[in-house]
Design a protein around this motif. Sequence first.
Motif, PDB file in Angstrom:
ATOM      1  N   GLU A  66      30.238  41.819  44.317  1.00 16.28           N
ATOM      2  CA  GLU A  66      31.073  40.845  44.989  1.00 16.28           C
ATOM      3  C   GLU A  66      31.566  41.517  46.142  1.00 16.28           C
ATOM      4  O   GLU A  66      31.774  42.618  46.352  1.00 16.28           O
ATOM      5  CB  GLU A  66      32.165  40.450  44.048  1.00 16.28           C
ATOM      6  N   SER A 101      26.226  42.033  50.331  1.00 16.17           N
ATOM      7  CA  SER A 101      26.262  41.163  49.196  1.00 16.17           C
ATOM      8  C   SER A 101      24.721  40.865  48.723  1.00 16.17           C
ATOM      9  O   SER A 101      24.383  40.740  47.541  1.00 16.17           O
ATOM     10  CB  SER A 101      26.564  39.625  49.563  1.00 16.17           C
ATOM     11  N   GLY A 125      28.661  37.456  44.813  1.00 19.49           N
ATOM     12  CA  GLY A 125      29.715  36.416  44.895  1.00 19.49           C
ATOM     13  C   GLY A 125      30.475  36.768  46.569  1.00 19.49           C
ATOM     14  O   GLY A 125      30.825  38.022  46.655  1.00 19.49           O
ATOM     15  N   SER A 176      32.212  46.512  44.472  1.00 16.38           N
ATOM     16  CA  SER A 176      33.168  45.332  44.707  1.00 16.38           C
ATOM     17  C   SER A 176      33.432  45.889  46.161  1.00 16.38           C
ATOM     18  O   SER A 176      34.141  47.006  46.207  1.00 16.38           O
ATOM     19  CB  SER A 176      33.984  45.025  43.800  1.00 16.38           C
TER      20      SER A 176
END
Length: 216
Positions: A98, A93, A130, A77
């Motif tokens: 994310e 990404s 995301g 992340s």
Amino acid sequence: MNREEDGGDEVVCLDESFFINDDYQLTTFTFGSQVLHLFCLQSASTDFDLTGQLVWPGAMLMNDYLSKNPDVLQASSILELGSGVGVTGILCSRFCREVLLTDHNEEVLKILKKNIEHHTSSENPNSDAGLAVAKLEWGNSDQINKIIQKYPVEQFLRLKGRGQCKFILAYVSRAKSMDSMVLNEATRHGLLINEIVGTRSVVGNLEGVIFEVTLK
């Protein structure tokens, strides 16, 4: 723009809008097998901190390294500081879970959001992770706390502990005096900074290198 009289002399006061250029061009960036299409400026004024409207050599250097070493991002992340138009965060990404992209300038945030919308549209099927955007001015405790509540960054740093928390620094040399200052400041703040072998390259007409920075 305002005009004022000061003792018989005319004074011209320029507001922020005078410096804003939003004539963005859709530009193609290629990093290894990864191709990004982003809106950005080809040059920008440094006034009112609008430097985030274009892609800088350091981002090109970082993205080249990440495209060749995607394993460093797998299942991660990402919280990106000073995202600008989003060229690095959007590339990340493609490889991680994310990404939260942040910047503090409202004008820059507009183009950042536009690029994310473009990337996540039906025309871009490769958008895997995301993507989210948040306003973050470094040192603003309210904005930092909002991000920490949603993304446990502080907890992550504590859990990783000293010697385990590592950062990647894409450094572009602009002056030899600055080169030594960066290394000395890192050491002074308890960081171990090592050059990653084989990463020296020329970006534009500037020399760049990738450092691995570890919290000792």
